[in-house]
Design an enzyme around this catalytic site. Structure first.
Site, PDB file in Angstrom:
ATOM      1  N   GLY A  70       3.085   2.598  -8.699  1.00  0.00           N
ATOM      2  CA  GLY A  70       2.744   3.906  -9.256  1.00  0.00           C
ATOM      3  C   GLY A  70       3.679   4.335 -10.366  1.00  0.00           C
ATOM      4  O   GLY A  70       3.237   4.890 -11.382  1.00  0.00           O
ATOM      5  N   GLN A 179      -0.870   9.495  -4.886  1.00  0.00           N
ATOM      6  CA  GLN A 179      -0.853  10.070  -3.540  1.00  0.00           C
ATOM      7  C   GLN A 179      -2.270  10.371  -3.054  1.00  0.00           C
ATOM      8  O   GLN A 179      -2.537  10.384  -1.861  1.00  0.00           O
ATOM      9  CB  GLN A 179      -0.009  11.351  -3.577  1.00  0.00           C
ATOM     10  CG  GLN A 179       0.622  11.765  -2.288  1.00  0.00           C
ATOM     11  CD  GLN A 179       1.555  10.748  -1.667  1.00  0.00           C
ATOM     12  OE1 GLN A 179       1.307  10.283  -0.564  1.00  0.00           O
ATOM     13  NE2 GLN A 179       2.644  10.407  -2.327  1.00  0.00           N
ATOM     14  N   HIS A 201       0.962   0.752  -2.102  1.00  0.00           N
ATOM     15  CA  HIS A 201       1.638   0.956  -0.813  1.00  0.00           C
ATOM     16  C   HIS A 201       1.385   2.328  -0.202  1.00  0.00           C
ATOM     17  O   HIS A 201       1.828   2.608   0.912  1.00  0.00           O
ATOM     18  CB  HIS A 201       3.143   0.667  -0.929  1.00  0.00           C
ATOM     19  CG  HIS A 201       3.932   1.696  -1.682  1.00  0.00           C
ATOM     20  ND1 HIS A 201       4.804   2.546  -1.045  1.00  0.00           N
ATOM     21  CD2 HIS A 201       4.003   1.980  -2.993  1.00  0.00           C
ATOM     22  CE1 HIS A 201       5.377   3.314  -1.964  1.00  0.00           C
ATOM     23  NE2 HIS A 201       4.906   2.991  -3.150  1.00  0.00           N
ATOM     24  N   THR A 237       3.797 -12.634 -15.877  1.00  0.00           N
ATOM     25  CA  THR A 237       2.913 -13.339 -14.941  1.00  0.00           C
ATOM     26  C   THR A 237       2.496 -12.391 -13.827  1.00  0.00           C
ATOM     27  O   THR A 237       3.324 -11.697 -13.243  1.00  0.00           O
ATOM     28  CB  THR A 237       3.644 -14.576 -14.372  1.00  0.00           C
ATOM     29  OG1 THR A 237       3.999 -15.409 -15.477  1.00  0.00           O
ATOM     30  CG2 THR A 237       2.750 -15.347 -13.409  1.00  0.00           C
ATOM     31  N   CYS A 324      16.358  18.602  -0.438  1.00  0.00           N
ATOM     32  CA  CYS A 324      17.651  18.032  -0.789  1.00  0.00           C
ATOM     33  C   CYS A 324      17.659  16.621  -0.252  1.00  0.00           C
ATOM     34  O   CYS A 324      17.623  16.445   0.954  1.00  0.00           O
ATOM     35  CB  CYS A 324      18.802  18.742  -0.085  1.00  0.00           C
ATOM     36  SG  CYS A 324      18.925  20.469  -0.436  1.00  0.00           S
TER      37      CYS A 324
HETATM   38  C1  LIG Z   1       2.424  11.165  -6.792  1.00  0.00           C
HETATM   39  C2  LIG Z   1       3.229   9.917  -6.929  1.00  0.00           C
HETATM   40  N1  LIG Z   1       3.308   9.322  -8.134  1.00  0.00           N
HETATM   41  C3  LIG Z   1       4.002   8.185  -8.314  1.00  0.00           C
HETATM   42  C4  LIG Z   1       4.674   7.582  -7.276  1.00  0.00           C
HETATM   43  C5  LIG Z   1       5.452   6.323  -7.528  1.00  0.00           C
HETATM   44  O1  LIG Z   1       4.806   5.229  -6.917  1.00  0.00           O
HETATM   45  P1  LIG Z   1       5.592   3.886  -6.593  1.00  0.00           P
HETATM   46  O2  LIG Z   1       6.417   4.157  -5.395  1.00  0.00           O
HETATM   47  O3  LIG Z   1       4.478   2.904  -6.299  1.00  0.00           O
HETATM   48  O4  LIG Z   1       6.370   3.508  -7.782  1.00  0.00           O
HETATM   49  C6  LIG Z   1       4.607   8.182  -6.001  1.00  0.00           C
HETATM   50  C7  LIG Z   1       5.294   7.588  -4.858  1.00  0.00           C
HETATM   51  O5  LIG Z   1       6.408   7.691  -4.604  1.00  0.00           O
HETATM   52  C8  LIG Z   1       3.874   9.376  -5.824  1.00  0.00           C
HETATM   53  O6  LIG Z   1       3.805   9.977  -4.648  1.00  0.00           O
END
Ligand SMILES: Cc1ncc(COP(=O)(O)O)c(C=O)c1O
Length: 409
Positions: A70, A179, A201, A237, A324
């Site tokens: 992400g 998310q 994930h 790759t 925090c």
């Molecule tokens: C809304 C959102 N965007 C981006 C990410 C980043 O994804 P990744 O952990 O696959 O880099 C996350 C997860 O932590 C997320 O919840």
């Protein structure tokens, strides 16, 4: 085994995804760019993954770019669109509640002369689509809005945002759906977006793989050079097994979404009503426009990080989500943007449920949380300190960019 209520941080890899991946980690190990049969078999797997991930969100296979997750999808979308659009304009509109992989990326772009407009949100974490449109000028090249927030679960009015962005020719719309993907129906035509980020994930796929939807004809500048992979949009790759695992997990998540959504909603409500019995609890995020699986709270008189540690010791994995981070004094930018003062945001707790969460786990989690909150409050009272001030467990002060600053999900 601990009770795991941190599915917004990550989910376990589901067995079907692992099984789909295994052949590509063993016999079909080829490089998809190789001309021989070994390579062609890997290429066939990768092509299938493009097709399946595309189909799951209503996109064509060629509109899917596999990434490392992400964060990379968000970086590629935002930087790629910014640099490709630089000749036309330099203004980027976003919100105050983005994941850091968008929020920090736009801050980085600011150093290169891009103008960043970070829109405020309401008490529930929603941006006003009218405000989005009002922020668009002839120099605007990109609007980037998170679909569902990772800390409080609020879902943005993306349909309305898209309709307003569409009135301004040449402005791209990026949506961070990392998310949302497990819980919300995603169709890129209905959503009317140009760029959309996914991470495997979060829906029981493998870590280290994600995808960026890039609408056909949308110009983004690759952020990695050195290869023709992913139609020149992401050199390197490909992670074939990861892409196949992502496709398998996404297909199942889409098929099971209605049933799993109902189940999770019921469990979340059961946990929420158990915790409503505690004094000084506020649920954060939108009451209805929200992800089914995230129960986010602020608990008066406790320190969220200390509470998470106590719960971990008691056998419940959850997160502050994240007021925090351990060792950090930084408040959640999301709760701050939603108007929570520091002393309230300090007591943040995020409980995120998944497909495998059970009734028994929710009952036990309720008991553990009530017990831990009472223990913390009693300790604070004995020490004669104010709400949430002392019973925190802290490490050293955070260094920007250090591991202590990194937050899960
Ligand atoms: C809304 C959102 N965007 C981006 C990410 C980043 O994804 P990744 O952990 O696959 O880099 C996350 C997860 O932590 C997320 O919840």
């Amino acid at each position: 085994m601990p009770i795991y209520l941190d599915h917004a941080a990550t989910t376990p890899l589901r067995r079907e995804a692992l099984e789909a991946m295994l052949p590509y980690l063993t016999e079909h190990y080829g490089n998809p760019s190789s001309a021989h049969g070994v390579g062609r078999r890997a290429r066939a797997g990768l092509d299938e993954a493009h097709e399946r991930v595309g189909r799951a969100i209503g996109a064509e296979p060629r509109e899917i770019v596999f990434t490392s997750g992400g964060s990379e999808s968000n970086n590629l979308a935002v930087k790629g669109a910014a640099w490709a659009g630089k000749a036309r304009g330099h203004r980027i509109v976003t919100t105050a509640v983005e994941h850091h992989s968008v929020g920090h990326t736009v801050r980085y772009l600011e150093k290169f002369g891009f103008e960043i407009v970070e829109l405020p949100v309401d008490r529930y974490g929603r941006v006003d689509p009218e405000m989005v449109e009002a922020a668009i000028t002839p120099k605007t090249i990109l609007v980037s809005v998170i679909l569902a927030n990772n800390e409080v679960g609020t879902i943005q009015p993306i349909g309305e945002v898209a309709a307003r962005v569409r009135r301004h020719k040449g402005v791209l719309l990026h949506v961070d759906a990392v998310q949302a993907a497990a819980h919300v129906t995603l169709d890129v035509a209905d959503l009317d977006v140009d760029l959309l980020s996914l991470g495997a994930h979060k829906f029981e796929g493998p870590k280290g793989v994600g995808a960026l939807f890039v609408r056909h004809g949308t110009n983004i500048l690759a952020q990695q050079q050195g290869g023709a992979q992913e139609r020149y949009r992401r050199a390197g790759t490909e992670n074939v097994a990861g892409a196949i695992g992502m496709a398998a997990a996404l297909d199942l998540a889409v098929a099971e979404r209605p049933a799993v959504g109902g189940l999770i909603r019921g469990l979340r409500e059961a946990l929420a009503s158990r915790l409503r019995g505690l004094d000084g609890i506020q649920e954060t995020g939108h009451p209805t426009e929200r992800l089914a699986g995230i129960l986010s709270l602020v608990v008066a008189g406790v320190d969220g990080a200390g509470l998470v540690m106590a719960l971990d010791l008691a056998g419940l994995a959850c997160s502050t989500g994240s007021a925090c981070a351990t060792g950090s004094t930084e408040m959640s930018h999301v709760l701050t943007a939603m108007g929570y003062p520091g002393d309230e945001a300090k007591g943040a707790l995020r409980l995120s449920l998944g497909r495998t969460t059970t009734v028994e786990e929710i009952e036990q989690a309720g008991r553990l949380i009530v017990g831990a909150v009472e223990t913390q409050r009693e300790a604070a009272a004995r020490l004669g300190v104010g709400a949430g001030a002392a019973v925190s467990i802290r490490g050293s002060a955070s260094v920007p960019g250090s591991a202590s600053e990194a937050r899960a999900g």
